[in-house]
Design a protein around this motif. Sequence first.
Motif, PDB file in Angstrom:
ATOM      1  N   GLN A   1       0.750  -0.937  -0.175  1.00  0.00           N
ATOM      2  CA  GLN A   1       0.342  -0.103  -0.027  1.00  0.00           C
ATOM      3  C   GLN A   1       0.922   1.168   0.102  1.00  0.00           C
ATOM      4  OE1 GLN A   1      -2.895   0.693   2.574  1.00  0.00           O
ATOM      5  NE2 GLN A   1      -3.367  -1.553   3.757  1.00  0.00           N
ATOM      6  N   PRO A   2      -0.183   2.250  -0.358  1.00  0.00           N
ATOM      7  CA  PRO A   2       1.166   3.577  -0.012  1.00  0.00           C
ATOM      8  C   PRO A   2       1.558   4.319   1.038  1.00  0.00           C
ATOM      9  CG  PRO A   2      -1.026   3.682  -1.343  1.00  0.00           C
ATOM     10  CD  PRO A   2      -0.689   2.672  -1.177  1.00  0.00           C
ATOM     11  N   SER A   3       1.097   3.763   2.088  1.00  0.00           N
ATOM     12  CA  SER A   3       1.204   3.407   3.533  1.00  0.00           C
ATOM     13  C   SER A   3       0.519   2.285   4.353  1.00  0.00           C
ATOM     14  CB  SER A   3       0.658   5.404   4.146  1.00  0.00           C
ATOM     15  OG  SER A   3       0.535   6.160   3.108  1.00  0.00           O
ATOM     16  N   VAL A   4       0.691   1.960   5.962  1.00  0.00           N
ATOM     17  CA  VAL A   4       0.345   1.461   6.378  1.00  0.00           C
ATOM     18  C   VAL A   4      -1.005   2.211   7.089  1.00  0.00           C
ATOM     19  CG1 VAL A   4       1.219  -0.371   8.192  1.00  0.00           C
ATOM     20  CG2 VAL A   4       3.033   0.070   6.562  1.00  0.00           C
ATOM     21  N   VAL A   5      -1.759   1.333   6.255  1.00  0.00           N
ATOM     22  CA  VAL A   5      -3.170   1.416   7.760  1.00  0.00           C
ATOM     23  C   VAL A   5      -4.115   0.499   6.783  1.00  0.00           C
ATOM     24  CG1 VAL A   5      -5.580   2.722   6.473  1.00  0.00           C
ATOM     25  CG2 VAL A   5      -3.185   4.264   5.646  1.00  0.00           C
ATOM     26  N   PRO A   6      -4.322  -0.165   8.009  1.00  0.00           N
ATOM     27  CA  PRO A   6      -4.753  -1.698   8.290  1.00  0.00           C
ATOM     28  C   PRO A   6      -6.143  -1.645   7.577  1.00  0.00           C
ATOM     29  CG  PRO A   6      -4.392  -0.682  10.785  1.00  0.00           C
ATOM     30  CD  PRO A   6      -3.567   0.337   9.246  1.00  0.00           C
ATOM     31  N   GLN A   7      -6.598  -3.033   7.213  1.00  0.00           N
ATOM     32  CA  GLN A   7      -8.010  -2.628   6.127  1.00  0.00           C
ATOM     33  C   GLN A   7      -8.948  -3.274   7.673  1.00  0.00           C
ATOM     34  OE1 GLN A   7      -5.713  -4.725   5.712  1.00  0.00           O
ATOM     35  NE2 GLN A   7      -5.181  -5.163   3.419  1.00  0.00           N
ATOM     36  N   THR A   8     -10.127  -2.867   7.257  1.00  0.00           N
ATOM     37  CA  THR A   8     -11.116  -2.921   7.799  1.00  0.00           C
ATOM     38  C   THR A   8     -11.867  -3.934   7.826  1.00  0.00           C
ATOM     39  OG1 THR A   8     -12.562  -1.181   6.492  1.00  0.00           O
ATOM     40  CG2 THR A   8     -11.127   0.215   8.245  1.00  0.00           C
ATOM     41  N   LEU A   9     -11.864  -5.308   7.083  1.00  0.00           N
ATOM     42  CA  LEU A   9     -12.412  -6.206   7.050  1.00  0.00           C
ATOM     43  C   LEU A   9     -11.729  -6.917   6.931  1.00  0.00           C
ATOM     44  CD1 LEU A   9     -14.184  -5.055   3.341  1.00  0.00           C
ATOM     45  CD2 LEU A   9     -15.334  -5.454   5.663  1.00  0.00           C
ATOM     46  N   PRO A  10     -11.707  -8.198   7.924  1.00  0.00           N
ATOM     47  CA  PRO A  10     -11.017  -9.359   7.993  1.00  0.00           C
ATOM     48  C   PRO A  10     -10.548  -9.846   6.978  1.00  0.00           C
ATOM     49  CG  PRO A  10     -13.559 -10.142   8.375  1.00  0.00           C
ATOM     50  CD  PRO A  10     -13.839  -8.696   7.744  1.00  0.00           C
ATOM     51  N   HIS A  11     -10.524  -9.777   6.088  1.00  0.00           N
ATOM     52  CA  HIS A  11      -9.939 -11.272   5.294  1.00  0.00           C
ATOM     53  C   HIS A  11      -9.295 -10.659   3.901  1.00  0.00           C
ATOM     54  CE1 HIS A  11     -14.021  -9.693   3.562  1.00  0.00           C
ATOM     55  NE2 HIS A  11     -13.380  -9.504   2.266  1.00  0.00           N
ATOM     56  N   PHE A  12      -7.906 -10.019   4.445  1.00  0.00           N
ATOM     57  CA  PHE A  12      -6.706  -9.263   3.405  1.00  0.00           C
ATOM     58  C   PHE A  12      -5.937  -8.955   4.480  1.00  0.00           C
ATOM     59  CE2 PHE A  12     -11.105  -7.136   3.039  1.00  0.00           C
ATOM     60  CZ  PHE A  12     -11.125  -7.478   1.106  1.00  0.00           C
ATOM     61  N   ARG A  13      -4.677  -9.222   3.836  1.00  0.00           N
ATOM     62  CA  ARG A  13      -2.812  -9.159   4.252  1.00  0.00           C
ATOM     63  C   ARG A  13      -2.397  -8.171   5.100  1.00  0.00           C
ATOM     64  NH1 ARG A  13      -5.205 -13.242   3.640  1.00  0.00           N
ATOM     65  NH2 ARG A  13      -4.521 -14.717   2.306  1.00  0.00           N
ATOM     66  N   PRO A  14      -1.621  -8.118   6.112  1.00  0.00           N
ATOM     67  CA  PRO A  14      -1.235  -7.016   7.307  1.00  0.00           C
ATOM     68  C   PRO A  14      -0.646  -5.780   5.963  1.00  0.00           C
ATOM     69  CG  PRO A  14      -0.713  -8.848   8.031  1.00  0.00           C
ATOM     70  CD  PRO A  14      -1.545  -9.558   6.414  1.00  0.00           C
ATOM     71  N   PRO A  15      -0.789  -4.793   5.940  1.00  0.00           N
ATOM     72  CA  PRO A  15      -0.114  -3.441   4.751  1.00  0.00           C
ATOM     73  C   PRO A  15       1.946  -3.470   5.201  1.00  0.00           C
ATOM     74  CG  PRO A  15      -1.274  -3.086   6.605  1.00  0.00           C
ATOM     75  CD  PRO A  15      -1.665  -4.156   7.030  1.00  0.00           C
ATOM     76  N   ARG A  16       2.298  -3.497   4.436  1.00  0.00           N
ATOM     77  CA  ARG A  16       3.429  -2.819   4.256  1.00  0.00           C
ATOM     78  C   ARG A  16       3.497  -1.765   2.848  1.00  0.00           C
ATOM     79  NH1 ARG A  16       7.513  -7.740   3.122  1.00  0.00           N
ATOM     80  NH2 ARG A  16       6.789  -9.223   4.772  1.00  0.00           N
ATOM     81  N   GLU A  17       4.706  -0.803   3.516  1.00  0.00           N
ATOM     82  CA  GLU A  17       4.690   0.803   2.525  1.00  0.00           C
ATOM     83  C   GLU A  17       4.659   0.027   1.666  1.00  0.00           C
ATOM     84  OE1 GLU A  17       4.171   4.275   4.671  1.00  0.00           O
ATOM     85  OE2 GLU A  17       6.594   5.325   3.086  1.00  0.00           O
ATOM     86  N   ILE A  18       4.496   1.100   0.618  1.00  0.00           N
ATOM     87  CA  ILE A  18       5.739   0.505  -0.841  1.00  0.00           C
ATOM     88  C   ILE A  18       6.665   1.561  -0.943  1.00  0.00           C
ATOM     89  CG2 ILE A  18       4.137   1.670  -2.593  1.00  0.00           C
ATOM     90  CD1 ILE A  18       4.099   0.343  -4.444  1.00  0.00           C
ATOM     91  N   THR A  19       8.129   0.908  -1.435  1.00  0.00           N
ATOM     92  CA  THR A  19       9.102   1.662  -1.372  1.00  0.00           C
ATOM     93  C   THR A  19       9.163   2.257  -2.661  1.00  0.00           C
ATOM     94  OG1 THR A  19      10.791  -0.017  -2.544  1.00  0.00           O
ATOM     95  CG2 THR A  19      10.204   0.822  -0.247  1.00  0.00           C
ATOM     96  N   LYS A  20       9.419   3.571  -3.136  1.00  0.00           N
ATOM     97  CA  LYS A  20       9.858   4.190  -4.016  1.00  0.00           C
ATOM     98  C   LYS A  20       9.866   3.342  -5.325  1.00  0.00           C
ATOM     99  CE  LYS A  20      10.239   8.953  -2.683  1.00  0.00           C
ATOM    100  NZ  LYS A  20      10.705  10.478  -3.091  1.00  0.00           N
ATOM    101  N   GLU A  21      11.288   2.672  -4.670  1.00  0.00           N
ATOM    102  CA  GLU A  21      11.996   1.601  -5.880  1.00  0.00           C
ATOM    103  C   GLU A  21      10.842   0.392  -6.611  1.00  0.00           C
ATOM    104  OE1 GLU A  21      15.418   0.280  -4.686  1.00  0.00           O
ATOM    105  OE2 GLU A  21      15.284  -1.264  -5.996  1.00  0.00           O
ATOM    106  N   GLN A  22      10.050   0.541  -4.934  1.00  0.00           N
ATOM    107  CA  GLN A  22       8.933  -0.649  -6.013  1.00  0.00           C
ATOM    108  C   GLN A  22       7.603   0.516  -6.092  1.00  0.00           C
ATOM    109  OE1 GLN A  22       8.329  -1.953  -1.878  1.00  0.00           O
ATOM    110  NE2 GLN A  22       8.181  -3.701  -2.111  1.00  0.00           N
TER     111      GLN A  22
END
Lengths: 658, 144
Positions: free
Chosen positions: A129-150
Amino acid sequence: MTDGNGEQPLSHLFEPVTWAGFDVKNRVKYGACCVSNYNTRDGFVTERELARTKVIAATGCGIITNQGAYPDPLGEGKGYLGQIALFDDKFIPQFEKVAGYIHDGGAVAVQQILHAGRYGGIDLGYCLQPSVVPQTLPHFRPPREITKEQIRETIRLHAEAAKRAIKAGFDGTELTSFMGYLLANFNSRFTNRRTDEYGGSTANRGRFMRELIEAVKEATGDKHPLVVRLNGAELMDRWGGNDEDECFELMQQAAQCGVDMISVTVGWQEAPESSIGRDVPPGHWNRLAARAKKLMPDMPIAFGVRLPSPIMADQCLAEGQFDFWEVCRPLLADPELIRKAAQARLDEVRRCVGSLNCLSRMFRDLPYTCTMNPALGHEVEPNYRLTPATRRKRIMIIGAGPAGMECAIAATKRGHHVVVFDRESRIGGSLLGYAAHDLAHKDDLMSVAEHYRVMAAKLGFEVRLGTEVNAKMMRGILRQFDAAVIAAGARPDLMALPAPEPGVSFFSAPDVALGKVKPGRRTIVLGGGKVGLTLAESLRTSGTDVVVVERERRLAGDVMPTWKWRHTAWIEELNIPTMTDCRVVRIAGEGVTVIDGKGRETVLAADTVIAASPERGNQELFTELEWSIDELYGCGDALVPRGLTQAIRDGYRLGCWL
Amino acid sequence: MQRTPEPEPLQLDPAECQALLDRHAPLFAGIKAGARIGLLPEENFDSTAAAMLVWEATEQGMVAAYRRFPGFDAVEVDLLFIPDHETLRRLHDPANPLPFADLKRKVRRRETLLYVVKPRAGLLDLGYEEFLDSLGLTFMGACR
């Protein structure tokens, strides 16, 4: 061209147009609304998918968008277990087949590239994701912030995937920010909290989109149009997401980057409001398309959110609200929708009833299927096809509900002589009672019964209403039929309840639902499944004091997952008391005595008691008729009580097989 | 060594918070020791030193405590509610007969946001299934 009733011309819908240099035979775009989940875990297209694609290609749409392919080898963009991939040339041969089928059907072929962002990484332990913001629904994966290189790498992978699609024969490509995918994550203030040049202002948040569009355009060239799907409303503004003005500002950014079409969508998966369910009135969101068109008059606009009717779409096109009707779910329910509209046979259309069975299955990681179209997803299987009967039989079908009528339609189409019997005075079975009390959008479920009435008339099979079938009647018609199908539905299992004492107004839910009896002002509904809840909600709305008693620990156990929350919310909003984990021990004049899971006894005062569940099948009728007919079969709730989806599937399958 | 700023106090008496959990202990019966639910007041959401209320499951039952909200990257709760002060006040009002029904209604209507910090499988392992089911979270939003 008329709508099927000879009333309204649909000339705008079927008007040929030129789009981005392509001749398009009409203004209908098949939208990539759903990933089918039919494909392999490693992204390859299956034979099941190809058979389904042939059906999509034959829908008659002017533009067909193939479902989204994830663009990266790691699978960070993969949002569904059976999603197709396009991160390597090894996938190209199968995409060639898909593009070929679409072209054979006379449509312009568009391939969607889908990086699911916040909803991705389905096979991984994280998502990007652009920033680490947890989802508000229970069936997704924990977020990681995408780097500029990514970011740079992700854009490159999108462009390469788009290039492969063109190499495979697709005419154009599509990027999507629908529902909260990666593009939407960058665009939205809700998920983009970056402080670098990709975050902050609308211009900065739109930077990823602009770079993505430019990279894909450069990779695919001027002759291959690019569509971008963007929210007209995120419905996330309550929680810091974009408001509508920002959404339209982002659309303008996309337009200025040279996209060839904007598809206007509505809502995020995590939004607080419905956008496409049957509790949303058809046409509710049309204003967003009209706003986009007004803002960008030269930009082709596609739209179809909660717009299931070709007549309404034609009217919108006539008024210049958008340029292409983007349709998907109505074509899942009836792949012949466009053809029927063109041939003035709209009255024969199987409407999408918005049950969202398709999505219920998606969220269980299952392939999607359709309540109204039992063949969907089974196109590759010969035993789901209507082939001429090897021996023409005389078939009696007992029950004019969905299971019986589906069986009748399929069997008649195969050449059998069919007569349907029903003791009630109308076609529709228990669905009629259920639909009449549905608080959402009654017309959707009522349309199912109307469809059966129309098809019986058009196919010419007889429906004998007001006719009870029993052993005596069967003796009178001995050998007039070769086969009988019991599709008489389910009934409340009264043996599971204590016998009502004399003087109690004790009714079965179907009798109340069909208006045969009228409950009093203080009613207890025994059974908190879909029948009991629907009835309780409706009675409460009309001023009756209702209490729901359920023996299981939870309400709505038999309700489709997409609709459970709806009943829970209605029960709370209507202030209907419920008692779960309760066993009924006495039904008397003063009310109902129940014992809860801890052994506590309560007497609930009432003047009426309605038995809704548990339900049971129709074993007695099978026993009664077994020795009076050559072949005896059953389908639907008469076998095992379940619901509309299963009744339609059972009836159709039996009709294919008889 | 730099000291971590003290969390801003919530307007709730810790004893009231604990009393709420004690009154409604059966609701958390299925939740296993080690599970943590955070409640961060909406008004404090963007504060760098925001205090959140944490309900932690222990062998002896649910225990209420205050913790500093360290941001999404480091927050050590499974679920994070973002209620407004009024919702928090009503939740802890001893005269409210159905405090959790109120909270669930607000979550369903998205008047109170709920971040799901742990993956679904982890939540199921911690015994949250019934709690999540009652919130109707799975099928909210665009695809309803």
